[in-house]
Motif scaffolding. Structure first.
Motif, PDB file in Angstrom:
ATOM      1  N   HIS A   9     -49.522 -28.636 -35.080  1.00  0.00           N
ATOM      2  CA  HIS A   9     -49.905 -30.023 -35.387  1.00  0.00           C
ATOM      3  C   HIS A   9     -48.906 -30.695 -36.321  1.00  0.00           C
ATOM      4  N   ALA A  10     -47.637 -30.516 -36.011  1.00  0.00           N
ATOM      5  CA  ALA A  10     -46.587 -31.104 -36.846  1.00  0.00           C
ATOM      6  C   ALA A  10     -45.561 -31.867 -36.019  1.00  0.00           C
ATOM      7  N   LEU A  11     -45.239 -31.396 -34.822  1.00  0.00           N
ATOM      8  CA  LEU A  11     -44.181 -32.025 -34.037  1.00  0.00           C
ATOM      9  C   LEU A  11     -44.528 -33.470 -33.678  1.00  0.00           C
ATOM     10  N   HIS A  12     -45.828 -33.784 -33.611  1.00  0.00           N
ATOM     11  CA  HIS A  12     -46.220 -35.148 -33.230  1.00  0.00           C
ATOM     12  C   HIS A  12     -45.851 -36.189 -34.290  1.00  0.00           C
ATOM     13  N   HIS A  13     -45.418 -35.757 -35.452  1.00  0.00           N
ATOM     14  CA  HIS A  13     -44.969 -36.718 -36.457  1.00  0.00           C
ATOM     15  C   HIS A  13     -43.630 -37.351 -36.069  1.00  0.00           C
ATOM     16  N   LEU A  14     -42.937 -36.747 -35.091  1.00  0.00           N
ATOM     17  CA  LEU A  14     -41.638 -37.265 -34.668  1.00  0.00           C
ATOM     18  C   LEU A  14     -41.752 -38.008 -33.345  1.00  0.00           C
ATOM     19  N   PRO A  15     -41.061 -39.150 -33.193  1.00  0.00           N
ATOM     20  CA  PRO A  15     -40.971 -39.808 -31.878  1.00  0.00           C
ATOM     21  C   PRO A  15     -40.281 -38.886 -30.868  1.00  0.00           C
ATOM     22  N   ASP A  16     -40.433 -39.197 -29.582  1.00  0.00           N
ATOM     23  CA  ASP A  16     -39.954 -38.290 -28.533  1.00  0.00           C
ATOM     24  C   ASP A  16     -38.457 -37.998 -28.630  1.00  0.00           C
ATOM     25  N   PHE A  17     -37.656 -38.994 -28.983  1.00  0.00           N
ATOM     26  CA  PHE A  17     -36.220 -38.753 -29.153  1.00  0.00           C
ATOM     27  C   PHE A  17     -35.986 -37.611 -30.133  1.00  0.00           C
ATOM     28  N   TRP A  18     -36.680 -37.678 -31.265  1.00  0.00           N
ATOM     29  CA  TRP A  18     -36.471 -36.660 -32.304  1.00  0.00           C
ATOM     30  C   TRP A  18     -37.187 -35.360 -31.975  1.00  0.00           C
TER      31      TRP A  18
END
Length: 225
Positions: A116-125
């Motif tokens: 539950h951490a990767l969703h803090h980044l937009p898809d590019f990142w």
């Protein structure tokens, strides 16, 4: 770092930086430690294993894994979260960094975990972060990725999101409330499952296990090709 890279601490949101919010974080996450450790054990967690937990939060998973792994590194951009984690275990190496800034020292890890951490980044990142994780892992290593994804078609969004919000907790002490979940959908960067899986494949991962529940909560186990 150049001026066009994001501030991962800012992307994490105020709830992960404020002492008052972090204090109730463990109760809200409701982490089933045994279930969280299970895919790591199936894919090599043991006395010779190095595990990196990216977005470790208050260190629940890292502290639990420390008794089984040879080395555990817990990584999070929030100093407030890490302060709690350091009090939880001194057997883990706690590092203040994020997906885009963590620099590993020593032998490559056999396992990387993120919940539950990767969703803090937009898809590019997300794409950049996943490529970095792929390069970080030892050959034959595995990424265990847990996150919120939208496992439905765009045309179903209104119905499926309302269905999810209807099951929210009534008050913050009982879990994530409707307003908090709505804020997640509106302001954070969870993506469609088909996009998440394309990003994983493009980064060089082989999808070994896929478990998506309720059309929202996904666990992916990905092998480094």
């Amino acid at each position: 770092m150049s001026g066009w890279h994001p501030d991962e601490r800012a992307h994490a949101g105020p709830e992960h930086l404020e002492v008052g919010c972090v204090a109730g974080y463990d109760a809200k996450t409701r982490l089933d430690v045994a279930a969280a450790l299970d895919p790591l054990r199936r894919h090599g967690l043991g006395p010779e294993t190095t595990l990196v937990d990216l977005g470790c939060g208050t260190g629940l998973l890292g502290a639990a894994a420390a008794s089984e792994a040879g080395r555990v590194i817990g990584v999070d951009p929030s100093p407030t979260m890490l302060e709690v984690a350091r009090h939880r275990s001194d057997a883990v190496e706690w590092v203040e960094a994020g997906f885009l800034t963590y620099e590993h020292e020593g032998e490559p890890p056999q396992l990387v975990h993120s919940r539950h951490a990767l969703h803090h980044l937009p898809d590019f990142w997300k794409g950049v972060a996943l490529a970095r994780i792929h390069d970080l892992l030892a050959p034959g290593g595995a990424l265990v990725l847990r996150d919120l994804v939208y496992d439905f078609e765009p045309a179903e969004a209104d119905h499926r999101i309302e269905e999810w919000l209807a099951g929210a907790a009534a008050i913050p002490a009982e879990g994530w409330t409707r307003s908090e979940l709505a804020e997640h959908v509106r302001d954070e960067h969870s993506t469609f499952s088909w996009l998440a899986e394309l990003l994983l494949a493009h980064a060089g991962f082989e999808l070994l296990e896929r478990d998506v529940r309720g059309g929202i909560y996904a666990t992916y186990v990905c092998g480094r090709r």
